[in-house]
Write a protein that holds these residues in place. Structure first.
Motif, short mmCIF file in Angstrom:
data_model
loop_
_atom_site.label_atom_id
_atom_site.label_comp_id
_atom_site.label_asym_id
_atom_site.label_seq_id
_atom_site.Cartn_x
_atom_site.Cartn_y
_atom_site.Cartn_z
N ILE A 112 -0.68 17.34 14.37
CA ILE A 112 -0.31 17.56 12.96
C ILE A 112 -0.65 16.30 12.17
O ILE A 112 -0.44 15.17 12.63
N THR A 113 -1.18 16.48 10.99
CA THR A 113 -1.60 15.38 10.14
C THR A 113 -0.44 14.92 9.26
O THR A 113 0.29 15.75 8.69
N THR A 114 -0.27 13.62 9.14
CA THR A 114 0.69 13.06 8.18
C THR A 114 -0.08 12.28 7.12
O THR A 114 -1.27 11.98 7.29
N ARG A 115 0.59 11.94 6.04
CA ARG A 115 -0.01 11.14 4.98
C ARG A 115 1.06 10.24 4.37
O ARG A 115 2.26 10.55 4.47
N VAL A 116 0.64 9.18 3.73
CA VAL A 116 1.56 8.25 3.09
C VAL A 116 1.45 8.41 1.58
O VAL A 116 0.36 8.35 1.02
N MET A 117 2.59 8.64 0.95
CA MET A 117 2.65 8.77 -0.50
C MET A 117 3.78 7.89 -1.01
O MET A 117 4.92 8.01 -0.56
N ASP A 118 3.44 7.00 -1.91
CA ASP A 118 4.42 6.06 -2.47
C ASP A 118 5.17 5.31 -1.37
O ASP A 118 6.39 5.10 -1.44
N GLY A 119 4.44 4.93 -0.35
CA GLY A 119 5.02 4.14 0.72
C GLY A 119 5.81 4.92 1.74
O GLY A 119 6.37 4.33 2.67
N ARG A 120 5.86 6.25 1.61
CA ARG A 120 6.62 7.07 2.56
C ARG A 120 5.66 7.96 3.35
O ARG A 120 4.73 8.53 2.79
N GLU A 121 5.94 8.11 4.64
CA GLU A 121 5.12 8.98 5.47
C GLU A 121 5.65 10.41 5.39
O GLU A 121 6.85 10.64 5.59
#
Length: 739
Positions: A552-561
């Motif tokens: 599963i792919t994760t991403r970081v947005m505004d410093g949060r995973e």
């Protein structure tokens, strides 16, 4: 259940103020209007040539003298016995359905002698042109061919009874769809549920004789009626309607079978047996909230859970699964949408068309409610069309495996209008030419999971479903290997994983690369299949495929995973939240599991999830919140979702995104409420993981490992706790004390 019985003390203004009643596979809308008792008749599997799910007509009962004079009236749905009771003066009318035989019973009992007149009313007494917009009830939807008709029924007076039936003639939408999709060469190998299908029944009574026929109009629809009158006044009258739906070459065989069914109306124990079925049904599981605060929002939430479960129980043993877009309880459509002034057969999103994303929400709650016997209708639906889906894969792509698309007909091919009537010649014939549905074929894996869960919950023998599960997995393995080889020299990526492209994350993130719900689905179904004992499974083969599933792919947005909806995608097309499908239904993240913070971050901070958040229809935010232990959010969304619907019967929700009664609205509400109360992870049972302390509750629910938990919370404290088998009591973790 008596505390939840709806009781009405005034008559109804129309069919939209009807009350559901049913059993086995029959649903009735029962109401009293202008002193007449009326009910619509629906039965599972009664499809016409165009795949409209037909009602079998309307029955009207009129008593003389009128028992409802002087405003003395009540109508009650008795949940415990599964019947509707209508009272006026010294007269009581009971309407109930035999759970084990397709027979409707109406019993009139009075302290004074009354005359009865029973009208069988049918709007398909003639061929009816399908009007613009009306095609939504069938498989043509918005692409109506010129001069498409709903064919007429046959109505006959037979020995003081009225016999009525619809007999499908050729060609049907099956023939049109097969030809449209370039499959005529394999047509004779397909399962065809519409050919020679006859649906209908007969109405009679112990004290009735034929009187006359005539015409009338109800709401927007003209109809013909056939009247049966009592031979003499009596203090008791019995009226029956027997139904039969079957594929028969000749009408004589169908009528003989109907006569055999009709004789079951005289079985004296039938009523007692039906009532016993309902009583056992209610004892099997329940959720009762704030029982001493009748009328509160929390109390209504518990009541509406039970009312909707009653509606599901009316199709316990249907030939076809309960449909998400109204089930067996649709009514005159003008009451749902004033622009839809069509016949009572109308519903949006088709009659014989099944939308997997919606259907799953109707059936998932049956696991924790312990209604395993009711899930067979949905599983067998797929089993019947398995061969058709496999032929489809072989015909288009030359590989094995069953390809089940999202908007699918009851014969396993894509809905023809969603498939596309105006397709470019170059476009892959196996793909729906539709911006919402293209490449969406992973929802079937949720039904694979349900099958595996029935084994885990109830030790059900699922041997006959194993080929179905394996065929679904085979499709993904072979199809995406084929696509990769057509793009380049390698069939796997640099890590030895399948490249799941093109795909889709629900209908929302389109042309996706390694869509998160697809990755989660393949991972969990393969893990569960490999772990299955005492069933014929090629574990080595499926362990090999499991090793090829990407992460599963994760991403970081505004410093949060956060969990990403896919590795990549081209566009956003709808308003679903597939980012959290690894929470539900796949349960890779949640209470008691590692990395739960990824899922909580996704719920709280993903901008699309925040924009799409809602309680309406098939929205699952209430389920996600419950599975993540977000108690305040779960409470807020559940109160919205399980509040009274806009119609007189509280569990007639919708139309939402679909139609009324919205069954995926009710199903998603049930799931969320169950998850607030109890969840399992491995051998642990988490009690009250997202339950507000201020709600008193008494519940009984089923869990994996043949486990039943009954618990009571009173004033924030755990009272009764029964766990069966008893050795699992040690596995319970009471989370209410942590808040």
């Amino acid at each position: 259940m008596d505390i939840y019985n709806p009781v009405w003390t005034s008559q109804s203004a129309g069919s939209h103020e009807s009350m559901p009643c049913g059993g086995g596979d029959i649903g009735l809308n029962v109401w009293v209007e202008k002193d007449d008792v009326l009910f619509y008749i629906s039965r599972s599997g009664s499809f016409d040539e165009n795949n409209t799910l037909l009602k079998s007509g309307r029955v009207r009962l009129r008593l003389t003298p009128n028992p409802f004079r002087d405003n003395d009236f009540s109508q009650t749905l008795n949940l415990s016995d599964g019947k509707v009771i209508i009272r006026g003066g010294t007269t009581a009318i009971e309407v109930w359905v035999d759970v084990h035989n397709p027979i409707i019973h109406v019993e009139v009992n009075s302290k004074e002698k009354v005359e009865t007149e029973v009208f069988y009313e049918n709007w398909r007494y003639k061929d009816r042109l399908v009007r613009k917009g009306e095609g939504n009830q069938n498989s043509y939807k918005w692409a109506l061919p010129e001069k498409l008709f709903t064919k007429s029924d046959i109505i006959e007076v037979e020995k003081e009874a009225v016999c009525f039936y619809h007999r499908n003639s050729s060609p049907t939408i099956f023939d049109v769809t097969v030809s449209q999709q370039g499959l005529d060469s394999v047509k004779n190998r397909f399962f065809n549920p519409l050919e020679n299908l006859i649906s209908g029944g007969k109405l009679w009574g112990d004290n009735l004789k034929y009187s006359h026929t005539g015409y009338g109009t109800y709401m927007d629809t003209d109809y013909q009626f056939w009247s049966l009158k009592s031979k003499k006044p009596a203090s008791g009258h019995r009226i029956c309607v027997a139904l039969h739906t079957a594929q028969e070459e000749g009408i004589d065989d169908w009528k003989k079978a109907l006569d055999r069914i009709s004789r079951q109306a005289d079985v004296l124990s039938a009523k007692q047996t039906a009532q016993k079925w309902w009583q056992d049904y209610w004892e099997r599981s329940y959720i009762i909230i704030d029982k001493d605060r009748k009328g509160s929002e929390a109390w209504k939430t518990g009541r509406n859970y039970q009312l909707f479960r009653y509606m599901l129980g009316c199709n316990a043993y249907g030939a076809y699964p309960t449909k998400f877009n109204g089930g067996l309880f649709t009514f005159d459509p003008v009451f749902v949408d004033s622009t839809q002034a069509f016949t009572p057969d109308y519903r949006k999103w088709g009659g014989g068309t099944f939308t997997a994303q919606n259907q799953r929400l109707v059936y998932f709650p049956m696991l924790k409610s312990g209604d395993f016997d009711m899930m067979g209708a949905q599983f067998d639906f797929y089993l019947r069309i398995l061969r058709n889906a496999e032929i489809r894969s072989q015909s288009y792509w030359g590989h094995d495996g069953a390809c089940f698309t999202e908007q699918m007909e009851n014969f396993g091919l894509p809905n023809p209008s969603e498939y596309g009537w105006k397709r470019p010649d170059y476009f892959d014939k196996g793909i729906e030419y539709n911006a919402w549905l293209e490449y969406q074929w992973d929802t079937v894996l949720e039904f694979c999971l349900m099958i595996l869960e029935t084994n885990a919950y109830n030790n059900s023998d699922i041997t006959r479903y194993i080929p179905f599960i394996e065929s679904c997995l085979t499709f993904f393995d072979e199809h995406y290997t084929r696509l990769a080889k057509r793009r380049g020299a390698k069939s796997l990526d640099e890590n030895g994983h399948l490249v799941l492209y093109p795909g889709t994350a629900c209908e929302t993130y389109k042309m996706a690369y390694n869509a998160t719900p697809t990755v989660a689905a393949l991972t969990v179904v393969l893990e569960r299949l490999v772990a299955l004992d005492n069933h014929p499974v090629d574990k080595e083969k499926w362990e090999g495929m499991l090793s090829r599933i990407p992460p599963i792919t994760t991403r970081v947005m505004d410093g949060r995973e956060l969990i990403a909806p896919a590795r990549l995608w081209e566009r956003v097309n709808n308003v679903e939240s597939p980012q959290l499908y690894p929470v539900f239904p796949w349960r890779l993240y949640g209470i008691g599991k590692k990395d739960i913070h990824l899922a909580i971050n996704t719920y709280l901070y993903d901008p699309d999830m925040l924009k799409f958040r809602s309680h309406v229809g098939w929205k699952q935010d209430n389920i996600f919140a419950a599975c993540l232990g977000l108690t305040d959010e779960a409470k807020r969304l559940t109160l919205l979702k399980m509040a009274d619907g806009p119609f007189r019967f509280p569990a007639f929700w919708g139309p939402g995104f679909d139609w009324t009664p919205d069954h995926n609205w009710g199903g998603s509400g049930m799931i969320g409420l169950q998850e607030m109360l109890v969840q399992t992870v491995d051998d642990k049972i988490y009690l009250f993981p997202a339950w507000p302390k201020e709600w008193n509750v008494h519940f009984k629910l089923h869990l994996s490992g043949n486990t039943i938990v009954e618990a009571e919370l009173v004033n924030g404290k755990l009272g009764k706790l029964n766990v069966s088998p008893s050795h699992r009591l040690k596995d319970v973790i009471n989370m209410i004390g942590d808040r």
